[in-house]
Design a protein around this motif. Sequence first.
Motif, PDB file in Angstrom:
ATOM      1  N   CYS A 194       0.824  -1.211   0.000  1.00 42.05           N
ATOM      2  CA  CYS A 194       0.000   0.000   0.000  1.00 42.05           C
ATOM      3  C   CYS A 194       0.855   1.255   0.000  1.00 42.05           C
ATOM      4  O   CYS A 194       0.456   2.286  -0.558  1.00 42.05           O
ATOM      5  CB  CYS A 194      -0.922   0.007   1.218  1.00 42.05           C
ATOM      6  N   SER A 206      -9.072   4.313  -6.857  1.00 43.98           N
ATOM      7  CA  SER A 206      -8.829   3.232  -5.899  1.00 43.98           C
ATOM      8  C   SER A 206     -10.104   2.905  -5.132  1.00 43.98           C
ATOM      9  O   SER A 206     -10.392   1.738  -4.846  1.00 43.98           O
ATOM     10  CB  SER A 206      -7.707   3.626  -4.929  1.00 43.98           C
ATOM     11  N   THR A 266     -12.002  -0.641  -5.242  1.00 45.61           N
ATOM     12  CA  THR A 266     -12.266  -1.311  -3.969  1.00 45.61           C
ATOM     13  C   THR A 266     -13.710  -1.781  -3.872  1.00 45.61           C
ATOM     14  O   THR A 266     -13.993  -2.943  -3.564  1.00 45.61           O
ATOM     15  CB  THR A 266     -11.950  -0.366  -2.793  1.00 45.61           C
ATOM     16  N   SER A 288     -14.858  -4.469  -6.415  1.00 45.39           N
ATOM     17  CA  SER A 288     -14.440  -5.839  -6.107  1.00 45.39           C
ATOM     18  C   SER A 288     -15.520  -6.599  -5.337  1.00 45.39           C
ATOM     19  O   SER A 288     -15.501  -7.830  -5.288  1.00 45.39           O
ATOM     20  CB  SER A 288     -13.142  -5.837  -5.295  1.00 45.39           C
ATOM     21  N   ILE A 317      -2.547  -1.971  -8.319  1.00 43.20           N
ATOM     22  CA  ILE A 317      -3.502  -1.351  -7.409  1.00 43.20           C
ATOM     23  C   ILE A 317      -4.639  -2.323  -7.103  1.00 43.20           C
ATOM     24  O   ILE A 317      -5.024  -2.519  -5.946  1.00 43.20           O
ATOM     25  CB  ILE A 317      -4.058  -0.044  -8.011  1.00 43.20           C
ATOM     26  N   THR A 348      -3.349  -5.229  -4.920  1.00 51.43           N
ATOM     27  CA  THR A 348      -3.100  -4.782  -3.543  1.00 51.43           C
ATOM     28  C   THR A 348      -4.401  -4.606  -2.783  1.00 51.43           C
ATOM     29  O   THR A 348      -4.521  -5.006  -1.617  1.00 51.43           O
ATOM     30  CB  THR A 348      -2.320  -3.449  -3.551  1.00 51.43           C
ATOM     31  N   ILE A 349      -5.379  -4.005  -3.428  1.00 56.62           N
ATOM     32  CA  ILE A 349      -6.669  -3.770  -2.791  1.00 56.62           C
ATOM     33  C   ILE A 349      -7.340  -5.086  -2.397  1.00 56.62           C
ATOM     34  O   ILE A 349      -7.802  -5.261  -1.263  1.00 56.62           O
ATOM     35  CB  ILE A 349      -7.579  -2.957  -3.733  1.00 56.62           C
ATOM     36  N   SER A 367      -5.754  -7.018   0.430  1.00 58.94           N
ATOM     37  CA  SER A 367      -5.843  -6.331   1.720  1.00 58.94           C
ATOM     38  C   SER A 367      -7.240  -6.395   2.322  1.00 58.94           C
ATOM     39  O   SER A 367      -7.434  -5.966   3.459  1.00 58.94           O
ATOM     40  CB  SER A 367      -5.440  -4.855   1.552  1.00 58.94           C
ATOM     41  N   LEU A 393     -10.856   0.341   3.102  1.00 60.10           N
ATOM     42  CA  LEU A 393      -9.546   0.091   2.516  1.00 60.10           C
ATOM     43  C   LEU A 393      -8.954   1.312   1.823  1.00 60.10           C
ATOM     44  O   LEU A 393      -7.737   1.499   1.808  1.00 60.10           O
ATOM     45  CB  LEU A 393      -9.646  -1.079   1.528  1.00 60.10           C
ATOM     46  N   MET A 394      -9.789   2.159   1.241  1.00 56.09           N
ATOM     47  CA  MET A 394      -9.281   3.311   0.493  1.00 56.09           C
ATOM     48  C   MET A 394      -8.397   4.201   1.364  1.00 56.09           C
ATOM     49  O   MET A 394      -7.460   4.826   0.881  1.00 56.09           O
ATOM     50  CB  MET A 394     -10.440   4.115  -0.088  1.00 56.09           C
ATOM     51  N   VAL A 397      -4.461   3.533   1.524  1.00 54.72           N
ATOM     52  CA  VAL A 397      -3.598   3.938   0.411  1.00 54.72           C
ATOM     53  C   VAL A 397      -3.587   5.454   0.229  1.00 54.72           C
ATOM     54  O   VAL A 397      -3.075   5.948  -0.771  1.00 54.72           O
ATOM     55  CB  VAL A 397      -4.029   3.257  -0.905  1.00 54.72           C
TER      56      VAL A 397
END
Length: 273
Positions: free
Chosen positions: A23, A39, A43, A46, A183, A186-187, A190, A199-200, A203
């Motif tokens: 991150c 991002s 997030t 997803s 990106i 990683t998202i 995590s 989560l945003m 980062v």
Amino acid sequence: MDILQYTFFQNALWASLLIAIACGIVGTYIVSRRIVFISGGITHASFGGLGIGFYLGIDPVLSALGFAVLSAFGVEYLSHSGDYKRIREDSVIAAIWSLGMAIGVIFIFLTPGYTPNLSAYLFGNILTVSKTDILWMFILSVVLISVYLLGKRIIVYTAFDRDFARTQGLPVRFVEYMMMLFIAATIVLSIRLIGIMLLMSLVTIPQMTANMFTSNYNKITIISCILGFIGCVSGLFLSYFFNIPSGAFIILVLITLFLIAKAIQSILIICEH
């Protein structure tokens, strides 16, 4: 300190270190290029992959990863392709964001029976971090560090001024899609620790904090990794003792660090004058 003897907490600590590194690297690119809401869109998009995974009976993280990557590439393509120049980037992000959440809700409600651990994906849960997750996080962190060290100049140029980078003959489009891939990865990796809803912040907040004291890209990246790790570890201990989802405490600690840093900056400015 007895909790350090538990395997699940050891897994969470290793995950915290690896997530902080990943991150820190991608977050500095996100903040520098001013694509924070991209991002956020990835997030929440997803969530659609999670719903599909639950419905099909496959690993939700894998389906979320595929959905997140496609969403990231979709945003990048629609907002920069010549045929779609008139589509604003924020509009594309809003559409992808809403689409992912809608698909996730539909497939979760269509899934027969009870959907297990859904709150763990929304708000994070240290109990759900497995050794397999740590392995994937380790691979991602190693790849990110290698790419960053080898292509730092190109990444920095693309983040700050893509038009200038293009005039220098640099592969701007390739770098943009590559970073979007990282990106998204990683998202998704995590999610178990932080959760989709929070989560945003992981980062963006460490990078904002670091940027108050330096504008050097390398220093921001390093400081962001350190702050992210401190926030994750502190949040994990607090979440264990208060029995509250880990993501909430991790973000709370990061916000607290940001406010402390802001107060210190203000004091330094006053002293200078």
